[in-house]
Design a protein around this motif. Structure first.
Motif, PDB file in Angstrom:
ATOM      1  N   LEU A 186      13.389  -1.200  -5.087  1.00 42.30           N
ATOM      2  CA  LEU A 186      13.176  -2.041  -3.911  1.00 42.30           C
ATOM      3  C   LEU A 186      14.467  -2.702  -3.459  1.00 42.30           C
ATOM      4  O   LEU A 186      14.779  -2.739  -2.257  1.00 42.30           O
ATOM      5  CB  LEU A 186      12.129  -3.107  -4.214  1.00 42.30           C
ATOM      6  CG  LEU A 186      11.891  -4.156  -3.116  1.00 42.30           C
ATOM      7  CD1 LEU A 186      11.305  -3.506  -1.868  1.00 42.30           C
ATOM      8  CD2 LEU A 186      10.991  -5.278  -3.619  1.00 42.30           C
ATOM      9  N   ASP A 187      15.249  -3.214  -4.410  1.00 45.87           N
ATOM     10  CA  ASP A 187      16.499  -3.896  -4.063  1.00 45.87           C
ATOM     11  C   ASP A 187      17.521  -2.945  -3.454  1.00 45.87           C
ATOM     12  O   ASP A 187      18.240  -3.307  -2.517  1.00 45.87           O
ATOM     13  CB  ASP A 187      17.087  -4.595  -5.293  1.00 45.87           C
ATOM     14  CG  ASP A 187      16.365  -5.883  -5.638  1.00 45.87           C
ATOM     15  OD1 ASP A 187      15.550  -6.356  -4.816  1.00 45.87           O
ATOM     16  OD2 ASP A 187      16.615  -6.425  -6.739  1.00 45.87           O
ATOM     17  N   LEU A 188      17.587  -1.718  -3.983  1.00 48.19           N
ATOM     18  CA  LEU A 188      18.490  -0.735  -3.391  1.00 48.19           C
ATOM     19  C   LEU A 188      18.104  -0.467  -1.937  1.00 48.19           C
ATOM     20  O   LEU A 188      18.966  -0.364  -1.055  1.00 48.19           O
ATOM     21  CB  LEU A 188      18.448   0.573  -4.195  1.00 48.19           C
ATOM     22  CG  LEU A 188      19.117   0.545  -5.567  1.00 48.19           C
ATOM     23  CD1 LEU A 188      18.750   1.797  -6.366  1.00 48.19           C
ATOM     24  CD2 LEU A 188      20.637   0.432  -5.432  1.00 48.19           C
ATOM     25  N   ALA A 210       5.722   2.981  -5.996  1.00 47.58           N
ATOM     26  CA  ALA A 210       5.296   1.772  -5.289  1.00 47.58           C
ATOM     27  C   ALA A 210       4.165   2.095  -4.316  1.00 47.58           C
ATOM     28  O   ALA A 210       3.198   1.337  -4.190  1.00 47.58           O
ATOM     29  CB  ALA A 210       6.473   1.144  -4.557  1.00 47.58           C
ATOM     30  N   ASP A 211       4.262   3.235  -3.627  1.00 45.70           N
ATOM     31  CA  ASP A 211       3.189   3.666  -2.724  1.00 45.70           C
ATOM     32  C   ASP A 211       1.904   3.933  -3.498  1.00 45.70           C
ATOM     33  O   ASP A 211       0.804   3.650  -3.026  1.00 45.70           O
ATOM     34  CB  ASP A 211       3.599   4.937  -1.976  1.00 45.70           C
ATOM     35  CG  ASP A 211       4.521   4.664  -0.803  1.00 45.70           C
ATOM     36  OD1 ASP A 211       4.811   3.479  -0.519  1.00 45.70           O
ATOM     37  OD2 ASP A 211       4.961   5.645  -0.167  1.00 45.70           O
ATOM     38  N   LEU A 212       2.049   4.517  -4.676  1.00 44.17           N
ATOM     39  CA  LEU A 212       0.891   4.837  -5.505  1.00 44.17           C
ATOM     40  C   LEU A 212       0.212   3.565  -6.015  1.00 44.17           C
ATOM     41  O   LEU A 212      -1.010   3.415  -5.930  1.00 44.17           O
ATOM     42  CB  LEU A 212       1.326   5.712  -6.687  1.00 44.17           C
ATOM     43  CG  LEU A 212       0.262   6.049  -7.729  1.00 44.17           C
ATOM     44  CD1 LEU A 212      -0.846   6.883  -7.098  1.00 44.17           C
ATOM     45  CD2 LEU A 212       0.886   6.806  -8.896  1.00 44.17           C
ATOM     46  N   VAL A 213       1.009   2.643  -6.534  1.00 42.49           N
ATOM     47  CA  VAL A 213       0.478   1.372  -7.030  1.00 42.49           C
ATOM     48  C   VAL A 213      -0.125   0.575  -5.883  1.00 42.49           C
ATOM     49  O   VAL A 213      -1.170  -0.067  -6.030  1.00 42.49           O
ATOM     50  CB  VAL A 213       1.591   0.563  -7.732  1.00 42.49           C
ATOM     51  CG1 VAL A 213       1.123  -0.841  -8.060  1.00 42.49           C
ATOM     52  CG2 VAL A 213       2.052   1.281  -8.997  1.00 42.49           C
ATOM     53  N   GLY A 214       0.530   0.643  -4.725  1.00 42.80           N
ATOM     54  CA  GLY A 214       0.062  -0.068  -3.537  1.00 42.80           C
ATOM     55  C   GLY A 214       0.909  -1.286  -3.240  1.00 42.80           C
ATOM     56  O   GLY A 214       1.284  -2.043  -4.139  1.00 42.80           O
ATOM     57  N   MET A 215       1.214  -1.480  -1.978  1.00 41.02           N
ATOM     58  CA  MET A 215       2.095  -2.582  -1.580  1.00 41.02           C
ATOM     59  C   MET A 215       1.448  -3.954  -1.788  1.00 41.02           C
ATOM     60  O   MET A 215       2.157  -4.939  -1.994  1.00 41.02           O
ATOM     61  CB  MET A 215       2.513  -2.425  -0.114  1.00 41.02           C
ATOM     62  CG  MET A 215       3.402  -1.243   0.137  1.00 41.02           C
ATOM     63  SD  MET A 215       4.926  -1.309  -0.834  1.00 41.02           S
ATOM     64  CE  MET A 215       5.504   0.364  -0.569  1.00 41.02           C
ATOM     65  N   LEU A 254       8.655  -7.637   1.456  1.00 41.15           N
ATOM     66  CA  LEU A 254       7.456  -6.811   1.381  1.00 41.15           C
ATOM     67  C   LEU A 254       6.405  -7.265   2.395  1.00 41.15           C
ATOM     68  O   LEU A 254       5.750  -6.436   3.030  1.00 41.15           O
ATOM     69  CB  LEU A 254       6.871  -6.855  -0.038  1.00 41.15           C
ATOM     70  CG  LEU A 254       7.653  -6.071  -1.092  1.00 41.15           C
ATOM     71  CD1 LEU A 254       7.097  -6.353  -2.478  1.00 41.15           C
ATOM     72  CD2 LEU A 254       7.607  -4.566  -0.801  1.00 41.15           C
ATOM     73  N   LYS A 255       6.263  -8.567   2.544  1.00 39.71           N
ATOM     74  CA  LYS A 255       5.275  -9.089   3.488  1.00 39.71           C
ATOM     75  C   LYS A 255       5.611  -8.675   4.925  1.00 39.71           C
ATOM     76  O   LYS A 255       4.751  -8.164   5.655  1.00 39.71           O
ATOM     77  CB  LYS A 255       5.177 -10.609   3.389  1.00 39.71           C
ATOM     78  CG  LYS A 255       4.072 -11.204   4.270  1.00 39.71           C
ATOM     79  CD  LYS A 255       3.949 -12.692   4.068  1.00 39.71           C
ATOM     80  CE  LYS A 255       2.726 -13.235   4.817  1.00 39.71           C
ATOM     81  NZ  LYS A 255       2.727 -12.948   6.248  1.00 39.71           N
ATOM     82  N   GLU A 256       6.852  -8.887   5.312  1.00 39.53           N
ATOM     83  CA  GLU A 256       7.256  -8.634   6.705  1.00 39.53           C
ATOM     84  C   GLU A 256       7.284  -7.144   7.040  1.00 39.53           C
ATOM     85  O   GLU A 256       6.911  -6.743   8.150  1.00 39.53           O
ATOM     86  CB  GLU A 256       8.636  -9.248   6.959  1.00 39.53           C
ATOM     87  CG  GLU A 256       8.638 -10.776   6.931  1.00 39.53           C
ATOM     88  CD  GLU A 256      10.042 -11.351   6.846  1.00 39.53           C
ATOM     89  OE1 GLU A 256      11.016 -10.588   7.045  1.00 39.53           O
ATOM     90  OE2 GLU A 256      10.170 -12.558   6.559  1.00 39.53           O
TER      91      GLU A 256
END
Length: 298
Positions: A203-205, A234-239, A265-267
């Protein structure tokens, strides 16, 4: 006490899986949720699970049909626990929601009932007092796609009775889990203590503009021979789960970097309904995401 009757609170992604897996292994299961329509959705999920169990476990259709007959559905909290030997709570990952829920549950359940939380980020000690039976309360955390990724982490708190802990470990084994006893409270347990830093590194990258999602995943998949990179995971786990994790860590640590991750992530995902596979878009678009293409690593 022999565990026979199990109540699962919450019919979402993991709640439905826990209920089905437990019933498949012969237990009588009561599935509770706050709305009838949520329970109806769970029934549709069970039909999907039947297909998965046949494909992945070579399960017999008759055994899968029998599993469904062992599950009852209710929106009546008191009724859901009147005969419960063990409960597994899989409600939203919010400390206040869980505290409020256990305050309601505590006086309704028999003295014999063991309370378990499926929380993936919160510690049992954070809401043990609200259960009214801290000695019979602990965490029992499952991985997603639990019939296949059949790992269960069992983590008590300082007040958990050792015999109750051992009993829950044994229960998890009887429903086909690889059990991971955790002897000291640890945010993220074992699984997420390994998984979250990996996901956050990806995510940070991405968040800092270092590389795009595909490049990040290609690097990981090619160098370690993995099927998925952190962005696809991340898509699999869900945002929603990813967002809740960053929100929990922001509250736990008070660190600005976790607040920035939460807000990003929210925005960029939550507010835009890009929740991953469930909504058809996250870092990738679904069905047929780019990382499943045969030439993705070429």
């Amino acid at each position: 006490m022999k565990i026979k009757n199990v109540t699962v609170f919450g019919s979402g992604v993991l709640g439905a899986q826990i209920a089905f897996q437990t019933a498949y292994h012969g237990y009588r299961v009561t599935l509770f949720d706050i709305k009838e329509e949520l329970l109806e959705q769970a029934k549709l999920k069970f039909e999907q699970f039947k297909q998965y169990y046949q494909q992945d476990l070579n399960a017999a259709p008759a055994d899968l049909d029998a599993a469904v007959t062992r599950i009852s559905f209710t929106t009546d909290l008191a009724g859901s626990v009147k005969d419960a030997d063990l409960t597994i709570e899989a409600i939203p990952e919010s400390i206040q929601i869980k505290k409020d829920f256990y305050k309601k549950l505590s006086p309704l359940a028999p003295a014999k009932t063991i309370f378990c939380t499926n929380s993936s980020t919160l510690l049992p000690s954070q809401f043990a007092a609200e259960t009214g039976r801290p000695e019979r309360f602990l965490a029992l955390h499952f991985a997603n796609y639990l019939w296949k990724n059949n790992v269960a982490e069992i983590m008590g708190h300082d007040g958990t009775d050792h015999e109750i802990f051992d009993q829950v470990v044994q229960f998890a084994k009887t429903i086909g889990m690889l059990t991971i006893p955790i002897y000291k409270e640890q945010p993220g347990y074992v699984m997420n203590s390994l998984l979250v830093p990996w996901l956050i590194a990806g995510l940070d990258l991405y968040r800092n503009g270092v590389a795009d999602a595909a490049s990040i995943d290609k690097t990981w998949m090619k160098t370690v021979g993995a099927d998925l990179g952190p962005m696809a995971m991340a898509d699999l786990v869900g945002m929603t789960t990813a967002y809740n994790v960053t929100k929990s860590y922001a509250e736990l640590t008070g660190e600005e970097v976790w607040e920035k991750r939460r807000d990003f992530l929210k925005e960029n995902f939550i507010d835009k309904n890009k929740l991953g596979i469930s909504t058809g878009e996250g870092f990738y678009t679904y069905p047929n995401p780019a990382y499943q293409n045969a030439d993705f690593l070429k």
